[in-house]
Design an enzyme around this catalytic site. Structure first.
Site: not given
Ligand code: NAD
Length: 477
Positions: A251, A285
């Site tokens: 997602e 998102c």
């Molecule tokens: P992010 O991708 O920076 O982080 C998401 C998660 O991934 C966090 O738990 C983070 O610690 C983890 N992460 C980061 N680097 C990693 C790695 N190298 N290996 C494993 N895990 C890692 O996103 P964010 O800033 O927390 O959230 C915002 C983003 O999420 C936006 O782009 C938003 O659109 C998206 N989002 C999508 C949905 C959906 O349902 N499509 C819902 C909510 C948020």
């Protein structure tokens, strides 16, 4: 330290384990420390996998009715404690109280929906077309699920994964975002109180996200990855899962268009825009990211949206009087300000709608007029209270600009009547379309994106299938 009523250890095998090293969780509205939580090493991550793998042997064959009743109890506990949950969400995420309470309610609903789904998993029976055998299909729990969630909906993104996984008979290792771990830890406690057996739900928090996650994904006891977050991190994780051909549900990010076509009701469009843009302070998102407004409506729509933005009160989300809370961190707030700077460099005028408190990661809302399609504000996911307005003249042009993105999570279509709206909705390249309304999310509906917004669907009837594997038996009956 402000008090929040959430556990602070790692949840592994039914025990809350403390670690020597600690991570501080901050309140972005006051920059005070809310709590110090556990900091998992690779070994702790693998312990959580081992606990989930052990628990899977029993949980996967526990009668669905029993699993359903635990999920139902989780729904009831959470519903009775919505304000506790909302308080933790608002304090660690910064969001407005109304949004936090809305999220807590939405999050609890996933437990109810999937408690109902647990005992309705269907198999199939039919004859092969040439009748030489019967085709029996079964759906079995896939195994240990590794879940990674973002900071913007710390409760709902956790329950949208945990509830279907547990309903399906899977066990879980959940890694919440570093900014907002307390809500997930609190949900872990709710599930324990609801009767989830030891090891069915494990939660790890870590400052070493990359190494800990890589080790978990490489472990053969892990059967699936369920990720919600940015497209950038999602692509990185997909490369890792490729090594083990690990099923993955993704997602990812969005860049949602909001399109008001000729004949749309302007007041309804402005009300819809306030929800589609301002829910969660724009950090969703699903947030409307680009506004394409037909030239016949543009001036009235923009003026009314500006007035609505200017009327919002900004301050700590925990105070119910505030409409808009803090962004989750200074880093996230500054990303939005940098994008606005880039837009100003491209020639637009960006005037803040309000003043903001000096302390805290606050940002004013902005309506940005006369934006050109293709400029920075239309290409990037803003993730904040900024509404760039692009005017169009022709229906096909509006549709083309809306679809002109690598993302495809959701679109908002405002048209003169629902029939016209649905006709236009079918032209949208997105997994979800809200027609004449500003909100689409519902636990009973399939949530997910096309293109680079993701793989798979969460919620609805589809959600549980992310945690099930189809098996076919060829039998002569
Ligand atoms: P992010 O991708 O920076 O982080 C998401 C998660 O991934 C966090 O738990 C983070 O610690 C983890 N992460 C980061 N680097 C990693 C790695 N190298 N290996 C494993 N895990 C890692 O996103 P964010 O800033 O927390 O959230 C915002 C983003 O999420 C936006 O782009 C938003 O659109 C998206 N989002 C999508 C949905 C959906 O349902 N499509 C819902 C909510 C948020």
């Amino acid at each position: 330290m402000s008090s929040v009523t959430a556990p602070t250890g790692l949840l592994i095998g039914g025990e809350w384990q403390q670690t020597q090293k600690r991570i501080q969780v901050m309140d972005p509205a006051t920059f005070t420390v809310l709590a110090e939580i556990g900091d998992a090493e690779v070994a702790d991550g693998l312990d959580a996998v081992a606990a989930a793998h052990d628990a899977f042997q029993t949980w996967s064959v526990t009668p669905a009715r029993q699993r359903a009743e635990i999920l139902r109890r989780a729904f009831e506990i959470m519903s009775a404690e919505l304000e506790t949950c909302a308080r933790i969400i608002s304090l660690e995420n910064g969001k407005a109280w109304r949004d936090a309470l809305g999220e807590a309610t939405y999050a609890a609903e996933f437990f109810r929906w999937f408690s109902e789904e647990a005992s309705r998993i269907e198999g199939g029976f039919r004859y092969a077309p040439n009748r030489d055998k019967t085709i029996i299909t079964d759906h079995r729990p896939i195994g240990v699920a590794y879940m990674i969630t973002p900071w913007n909906f710390p409760a709902a993104m956790a329950t949208r994964k945990l509830a279907p996984a547990l309903a399906a008979g899977c066990t879980a290792v959940l890694k919440p975002a570093g900014e907002t771990p307390l809500t997930a830890l609190w949900i872990g406690d709710v599930l324990q109180r609801a009767g989830a057996p030891a090891g069915v739900v494990n939660i790890i928090t870590t400052s070493q996200t990359g190494p800990v996650s890589s080790a978990i994904l490489a472990d053969p006891r892990v059967a699936t990855l369920s990720f919600t977050g940015s497209t950038y991190v999602g692509k990185m994780l997909l490369k890792q899962t490729a090594d083990r051909v690990l099923p993955s549900s993704m997602e990812l990010g969005g860049n949602a268009p909001f399109i008001a076509f000729e004949g749309a009701d302007v007041d309804a469009a402005v009300s819809g825009a306030m929800i589609a843009k301002m829910r969660n302070g724009g950090a969703a998102c699903t947030a409307a990211n680009r506004f394409y407004i037909h030239e016949s409506l543009a001036e009235e729509f923009t003026t009314k949206l500006e007035s609505a933005f200017a009327a919002l009160t900004i301050g700590p989300g925990i105070d119910p009087a505030n409409d808009l809370g803090a962004m989750v961190s200074v880093k996230e707030r500054d990303k939005i300000l940098e994008l606005l700077q880039e837009a100003v460099g491209e020639g637009v005028v960006a005037t803040p709608s309000s003043t903001v408190p000096e302390l805290g990661a606050f940002i004013s809302p902005y309506v940005v007029r006369d934006v050109i399609h293709g400029s920075a504000l239309t290409r990037n996911e803003v993730f904040g209270p900024v509404a760039p307005i692009v005017t169009f003249t022709d229906e096909d042009e509006g549709v083309r600009m809306a679809n002109d993105t690598e993302y495809g999570l959701i679109s908002y279509v405002f048209a003169k009547d629902p029939g016209t709206g649905v006709k236009l909705a079918r032209r949208m390249e997105s997994g979800m379309v809200a027609v004449n309304r500003g909100l689409a999310s519902d636990p009973a509906a399939p949530f997910g994106g096309m293109k680079e917004s993701g793989l798979g669907r969460e919620g609805g009837f589809a959600g549980i299938h992310e945690f099930l594997e189809t098996q076919y038996f060829a039998v002569d009956l």
